[in-house]
Structure formats: C-alpha cells, structure tokens
Write an enzyme that holds these catalytic residues in place. Sequence first.
Site, PDB file in Angstrom:
ATOM      1  NE  ARG A  64      -2.673  -0.390   3.591  1.00 26.96           N
ATOM      2  CZ  ARG A  64      -3.580   0.345   4.376  1.00 26.96           C
ATOM      3  NH1 ARG A  64      -4.764   0.694   3.981  1.00 26.96           N
ATOM      4  NH2 ARG A  64      -3.134   0.549   5.708  1.00 26.96           N
TER       5      ARG A  64
ATOM      6  CB  SER B 250       6.447  -6.550   6.745  1.00 24.84           C
ATOM      7  OG  SER B 250       5.642  -5.470   6.840  1.00 24.84           O
TER       8      SER B 250
ATOM      9  CG  ASP C 131       4.611  -6.164   9.528  1.00 27.16           C
ATOM     10  OD1 ASP C 131       4.233  -6.873   8.817  1.00 27.16           O
ATOM     11  OD2 ASP C 131       5.552  -6.369  10.499  1.00 27.16           O
TER      12      ASP C 131
HETATM   13  C1  0WK Z   1      -1.670  -5.007   7.444  1.00 23.88           C
HETATM   14  C2  0WK Z   1      -0.672  -3.951   7.779  1.00 23.88           C
HETATM   15  C3  0WK Z   1       0.701  -4.338   7.156  1.00 23.88           C
HETATM   16  C4  0WK Z   1       0.884  -5.896   7.649  1.00 23.88           C
HETATM   17  C5  0WK Z   1      -0.363  -6.651   7.382  1.00 23.88           C
HETATM   18  C6  0WK Z   1      -0.037  -8.073   7.640  1.00 23.88           C
HETATM   19  O1  0WK Z   1      -0.851  -2.622   7.367  1.00 23.88           O
HETATM   20  O2  0WK Z   1       1.882  -3.482   7.481  1.00 23.88           O
HETATM   21  O3  0WK Z   1       2.165  -6.432   6.919  1.00 23.88           O
HETATM   22  O4  0WK Z   1      -1.410  -6.200   7.798  1.00 23.88           O
HETATM   23  O5  0WK Z   1      -1.127  -8.829   7.324  1.00 23.88           O
HETATM   24  P1  0WK Z   1      -1.229  -9.841   6.030  1.00 23.88           P
HETATM   25  O6  0WK Z   1      -1.470  -8.752   5.240  1.00 23.88           O
HETATM   26  O7  0WK Z   1       0.141 -10.421   5.709  1.00 23.88           O
HETATM   27  O8  0WK Z   1      -2.246 -10.742   6.386  1.00 23.88           O
HETATM   28  C1  BGC Z   2       8.714 -10.980   8.856  1.00 17.01           C
HETATM   29  C2  BGC Z   2       8.616  -9.957   9.977  1.00 17.01           C
HETATM   30  C3  BGC Z   2       7.168  -9.510   9.782  1.00 17.01           C
HETATM   31  C4  BGC Z   2       6.083 -10.607   9.932  1.00 17.01           C
HETATM   32  C5  BGC Z   2       4.809 -10.034   9.633  1.00 17.01           C
HETATM   33  C6  BGC Z   2       7.660 -12.070   9.015  1.00 17.01           C
HETATM   34  O1  BGC Z   2       7.909 -12.928   7.980  1.00 17.01           O
HETATM   35  O2  BGC Z   2      10.169 -11.648   9.119  1.00 17.01           O
HETATM   36  O3  BGC Z   2       9.252  -8.761   9.740  1.00 17.01           O
HETATM   37  O4  BGC Z   2       6.883  -8.381  10.985  1.00 17.01           O
HETATM   38  O5  BGC Z   2       6.695 -11.511   8.763  1.00 17.01           O
HETATM   39  O6  BGC Z   2       4.371  -9.422   8.520  1.00 17.01           O
END
Ligand code: 0WK
Ligand code: BGC
Length: 915
Positions: free
Chosen positions: A537, A601, A655
């Site tokens: 994003r 992240s 993140d």
């Molecule tokens: C939304 C956050 C972002 C994070 C994500 C993790 O804004 O920084 O990395 O959540 O969740 P995912 O999209 O991996 O399920």
């Molecule tokens: C990364 C982290 C991150 C997490 C959640 C992991 O794979 O090593 O830096 O915070 O994923 O997104």
Amino acid sequence: MENVAQPGQKSGSNHVTKLMQKSLQPLNLSQEQLRQVKGRMLEAMERGLSQREEGKATMSMLPTYVRATLDGTERGDFLVLELSQKQVRAVRVQLTGIEQQQVQVQDHAYDIQEKFLKEDGKQLFSFMAKCLAKFLDSHGKTQTDFSLGFSFPFHCHQTGLDHSELISWTKGFQCPGVEGEDVVQLLQQAIDQHCKRYHIRIIAVVNDTVGTMMSCSSGDEPCEIGLVVDAGTNSCYMEEARHVAVLGENEGRMCVNMEWGSFGDDGALDDLLTDYDRCLDQESHNPGKQRFEKLISSLYLGDVVHHILDRLVSQGGLSGGIITALPTRGKVKTCRVLEILHEQEGLAKAKSLLMELGLEGSDLDCFHVQQVCQAVCNRSANLCAAGLAAILTRIRIARELPQLKIAVGIDGEMFRKQAQYSHMLKQKLKFLAPECDITFVQSKDGGGRGVAMVTAAAARLFAQRQQLQSLLNQLHMSTENLCKVQALLRREMELGLAKETNVIASTRMLPSYVRSIPDGSERGDFLALDLGGTNFRVLLVQVHSQEQGGVHIFSEVYSIPPQVAQGTGTQLFDHIVTCIVDFQTKQGMMGQKLPLGFTFSFPCKQTSLDQGILVRWTKGFSASDCVGKDVVQLLREAVKRQQHFDLDVVAIVNDTVGTMMSCGYDDPNCEVGLIVGTGTNACYMEEMQNVGTVEGEEGRMCINMEWGAFGDNGCLEPFMTTFDQTVDKASINPGQQRFEKLISGMYLGEIVRHILLKLAGQGTLFRGQASPALQTKDLFPTKFLSVIESDGLAQRQVRAILEELGLRVSCEDGMMVREVCQVVSHRAAQLCGAAVAAVVEKIRENRALEQLEVTVGVDGTLYKLHPHFSQQVKETVKVLAPCCSVTFLQSEDGSGKGAALIAAVACRAAQQQNA
Ligand code: 0WK
Ligand code: BGC
Ligand code: BGC
C-alpha cells in the site's frame, strides 16, 4: 323393539346384521378420515422435528445418527444382538468381497421368559449377554474381538450412534431400572460380565425400524423408509438433517426414528377411537400412551377383536345371545385373528376360537367373527397407510419432487403372517399418496442384517475417527507444553537482547530506534509505504489535531507480482517507486516531497530510524541483491533511477512497530505490536538498560522481536510434527522462520493439505483416493481455513469448496476436513498466545509490577478474519500470563499510519534539534 334378544334369549339374523354393522362401522374409516389422519400425522411430524428441546411433542422424531445409507465399502465381521418382544436373537454377519459386497449371516434366537419383561432390568440385560455368550461359544470359535450392534426396539433418546437413553418401555415391557438409563452401558456391563472370553464393544444401538430399512437396502436400491408392524409399530425415514432442529446441522440426511406409536397421545385421534379402543387403553399398563400403536400393532389387535366380540355377545350378536359375557381379556391372540383371515381355513379357525371362548358359534357366527377380524386388520392397515402416506408426502415435498420413487423396508408379524397386509397398504396409498411409486421390500431376516450394516458403517466411522484422532493428537498443545514454549521464547528473548548472545539467538530482538509512542502532538502530511503483507500500500497520511478531525488517510493498494517479489532487488524497488509515482499522480501530489515512513515487514538490523539492513527475506520474497543491504538505500537508489522524482525517507519500520504506533495513537497503553497474517511477528517497548545491542540505559525502545525465526536453532523440534517438517522442507527458506511456519497464514493451509494427504493415503479420507488436486502445493489458501471453520457454514458449503478444488468428498470427509482445519489453526493460536504471554510477562517483570495492564495492537488477515483465532489467542494469554490484563486492539488503518506517525515524531525531533 323387534327381535332384540334379551340376555340368555336367541336373537333374529336381521338384528344381528344391524348389530354387526353398528359394531364394525366405527372401524371402517372413510377416505376423508384417512386423509385427515395423514394431515394430522404431517403436523405431528413437523412439531416433533422442529422441537428444540426433547420430549415436548407427542411424536418424538428422534435422530438416530445413521446418516447415510450404505456405500458398499463396508467389510468385516460383526455381531448383532436383537431384542424383540418374545426373543433375543444373536446374529453374526460377515461382510466380505473385493468388488461386490458379500453378506454371510449366522443367527440363533433365544426365547425370553415372561418374567424378564417385568423384573429388574439388569436381569434382562444379563439374559441377553448370556445368550450372546452361548451363541459365540457355538459360533465364534476363532475370533474373539467383535464390534456389536444392538437392536433395541424402544423409545430412546439418542445423542450418538453408541449412546441411547430409554425414554419409555412399550409392548408390555416394564422392567424397572432402565428408563432414563443409557442402554448401551447397561448391555456393555452385562457383556463384560458374561462374555469374558471375548472382547466385545458395542458401537451402535439401532431401533428395529432402522435395522429393517438398512437390511432391505441394496447398493442400487437404497431403502429410505423402515416400517415395522409387529407387537409394536413404528417407522423411520431419511429426513433432511436441516429439518431436525435438535441437531443444529444443515447438511445431508439423517435417519429419524418417528416413534409414531405415540401419535394421538395428545388426543389427535380421539375422534376416531371407538369404545373398544378406550376400554383396551384403560386396561393396558400404559393408559393414554401409544394410542396409534394400540390401533395398529399385533399386540393389541387381538384385544380389540375380543372387545368387539364381547360387546356383540353382550348384545346378543353372537351364538344367538345365549352367552352374556366372554371370559377375561387376552384370550384372543392376534395370531389367531390373522389365522381367521385365512381364505381357506379362516372360518374353521374362527370356530375353534369361539369354542375356546366357550361359545358354540354357528357358521354365521364364524363368518361374523371373520368380519370382525377383517375390520380390525383393515383399520390397522388403513391407519398404517395414512401414516406412511404422511412420510412419503413429506419426503417428496422436502426434495421438491413432482413424483417420488422410493423403496420401503417392511418387517413385523403383520407383514410376515398377513400377505394381504402390505397389499391393503398399497391399495390405500394409491389414494393417499398418488404421486409416489412405492416398492415394499420385505426384510429377509429381521433387522439383524441391517443392524450389522449400521454397525459396519459405524465401525468404519469409528476407525476413521480413531485414525484421525491419533494423527491430530500430534498437534495437540498441552498447557504444560505451551508453558515450555513460553519459557523457551523468553530465553531466546534474553539471548537476543544481550550483546554477547544476540548473534546466536533465533529471535534477533532488533532495535527499531522508536523510543516512544505518539503523544498526539504530531502534525503534518506524510507519505507512507506498507510492504510485506498480502498487499503493498502507498498512503498519504495527514495528521491534524483532534479538533481538526485527527488523522486522514488516502491510500492505494498495489500488488507485488511473484516474479517481482522473487526477481531482482532492482526490479522490486523500481516496482515500488512506480507505484508511488502512480499514487502521487492520482493524488495530484507530483513534485511534493513529503517525509516518508516505510513499513518494511521483513527482519532488518537497524542502527538508526532511517537505516535498515535486510537480515533475510521471508514470506515468499527472495529478491536478489537485497539481503545484507540497507533497504532505505535501495529505495533511494530506485528513486534516483526514476527521473524527476524525489522522496524524503525519514523512517523505516517493521509492520509490528507500525501497528503498535498506529494503535498507540488511540490507546497510550499500547506497548506491544502483533502481526498474524502472511507472516507473524511482534514488537514491544523494552527498557533500554536491557537492550545490550544499543548504547544507553535511559528510557525504552521498541524491539522488533522477529519471533518468526524462533526455533530456527532447533529449540522447537520437540513440538514439530512430520507435517511441519514437510512444509518447511518444501518452502523456499527451509530451516528458517520455524515458528512462523507453525502459525502464520502462508503455511497453515499447507500443513492442512499435508495432513489431508496423509489421511487420504491411509484410507481415512476421500475413500483413500488422494486426488491429483490434493498433491498441488498451496492448494488451500489460509482464507480457506477461515471459511471452513466459520460457524453455521453448512457442510454442503464445505463440500462445495472441496469439490471446487477437485476433491470427491463424502459428508464424513467434509466433517473431518473441518476438524483438521480447526486443530491446525487452534495450535497456531495457542502458540501465538504463548509467545504474547512471554512478551507481556517480560514487560511486567521489567517494571516489577504485580499486575500489568497493557494493550497489544494487532493486525494481519489471519488474526482479523479467522472466526476463532483471536479468541483462542486471548484465552491462551489469560492462562499463561494471569498477572497481566491484556487488551487486544485491532488496527484499523494498518501500519502505514504508524509509519507516518513515526516519521512525524522523527521530523518533530529533527525540528527541535535544529531549533
Ligand atoms: C496490515 C498492515 C501491514 C501488515 C499486514 C500483515 O498494514 O503492515 O504487513 O497487515 O497482514 P497480512 O496482510 O500479511 O495478512
Ligand atoms: C517478517 C517480519 C514481519 C512478519 C509479519 C515476518 O515474516 O520477518 O518482519 O513483521 O512477517 O508480517
Ligand atoms: C417402540 C418402537 C419400535 C416399535 C416396533 C414401539 O413400541 O416404541 O421403538 O420401533 O415398537 O417394534
């Protein structure tokens, strides 16, 4: 009154004929009356099915937990113990055959002494067990280990195939000490006592109607209705599970035992009852009960005939009115009534009955007796037809069929001894259920074979459950083990924080250079990037005072194609810059150089807020030439490659840190950031004096734990299953992110897939066929678990999802897949909870607090979208960190806002420094 005979005086034939008509007319139910009975039966069925609590409706409509008619795969050697009014029958059924199922039946019946119907129930169950022992001693020489099906033809409340409580005895049984008891337990105790040489386990208890339905079923012609008209009467049929309210299911069908014998106990048949019926009921041992049964079943028909003959005699309608009353009740057995209906010998049988009753009995009398018997049997058959018509109509309507073709399994004395009976039924059904084409299938050997089939299916289900349980037990995390994981993480945290041991720690405890959470005085417009989750994003974050509406966010979601995530670093960062340009163009911000906060992240070793050396890629990213590099620099280089464009990167944050800051803006208690999404990780505010890797003792700093790597040093091996090993080996980073691979969304689906493969391989699932689809990596996206586990999802939807994935799924398969998902996600939630407990306990001890109040800012699709995950994390933290009251605050705006706030704090600090 013309030729009416006074007691002891002969009466005229005309009078007798009238008397006969008057006596039998109430038994002769009109088509209209039968249609009304059908209508009332349908209402009673609906009332019984929709009852939420048991025992409120007269007709109980009891779930039998027999879900499917057979699929012909059943094999094995099964025992059946069948209790009926006069006998106990022991049956041994061997199901063999490779392609086609072959059935071999051996049986022996043992007469029950009358006393056992009234004495203490334990006697009856011991008697049954002794019969079984006798039978086995004469039949079961070689084998000693048996699964047994128990055919128990009484009104029972079942909560499973092997658990059934007797509600009420019928058919003359009155043994004390059984009603309200689980009859499976009573019989198992008796068997354990009297069949010591054998190991017999009761795995199914079945009503005789169900046994009849099953024994009349064959592969290509499944019976879906079972009908018994014997000493008692009853019916069962395959009902849509969603209509059986007490089940709370909405998938597939289940056999429902109607217990239609009690139809009319609420007065629904009072307008049809004759005085004979009322007398008979009053004299019975259960007056007011089993009204329908007392009109139909063979235990009572003889008595009805006796009452009619008694009345005829008392009114001079038989043997010329000389005898005024018949001897006491019970003289006329139903089997005699059926003999009297015999075309050739019937009249002679009537004669001998009248003799026995002390009556001479003229030929006319014999003919009249035959008429009485016929009328009583006709009524029984007609009422039975009305009941059956109600079932047929209900099935046809439930399946939305204009026409219904169906097979009905029948059994019982009335069918076995009265060939006409099923014929009368068929005749009546033509009128009462014209849209149905019915085939009656007479049960060959009683319900025994059917009960064995149910037992065989139960044995298959039981074995499947055992296999499933023993496999899923490997994933069970006891509280003791969770405490061990918590302690192991704590140790890793200490190792990570200490300068000397940081490099050997699996959790790198990376300093973020964020020293405080926002205090609300931040202001300005900031650009933010959010990379590393499901979506990339780009955000414009405008931070105003609360009065001016606080924080405004404008954002755009962009995808990071796999070939970019796994391409070169240049490609990746150029792609990022392209998205930023696209965003700024859309927002009309081209040429503006706003301070930028970069949520990145992935594990980065930082030495300042705007510098982060990538330690390793995770979550499927592997862009080359990035690891070991400062990603802020990589971004700046990409910006340079983009003409006429510039960015002011002031902060790079993980993140977890962005999430903590974003939630901290609303809740100053938020000192922990948690992500459970594609990956998983956490950060928290640590005391500087404990952060051995950064100079300084004052204040606190947010530590990015990178707990995803917890266990990379092997400390979690004892908790790893073969499935976890397989998933790790198949990943692009084997041996790394071991904790993440137990918890996060990127891997749960794969763990499930490998478990399903194993279950299919061992024949527990999908009839042992592991379809090619199941071999496909990442077949199950984690959102699949969230959907499959959502409450109220109909099994048919579960099956639809699996079928869409190219899997052939039975009802049981659907249920087992759901259970596998539940166990895998539950373990993930517990492990995540154990880790959060380690963090909050660390903070509490840091501050030497008895009780800690803290908020955890959370984000990530798994935590947010999974129906039970978040709750299970909270429950685990409560158990493992009882001195911490932890609030979980879901981040609404994502970590992009947090990154912008960190940029704001950095800018303010820079201004104050320059001021
Ligand atoms: C939304 C956050 C972002 C994070 C994500 C993790 O804004 O920084 O990395 O959540 O969740 P995912 O999209 O991996 O399920
Ligand atoms: C990364 C982290 C991150 C997490 C959640 C992991 O794979 O090593 O830096 O915070 O994923 O997104
Ligand atoms: C019982 C039923 C049984 C029927 C036929 C009734 O009295 O309540 O459970 O199915 O008799 O045997």
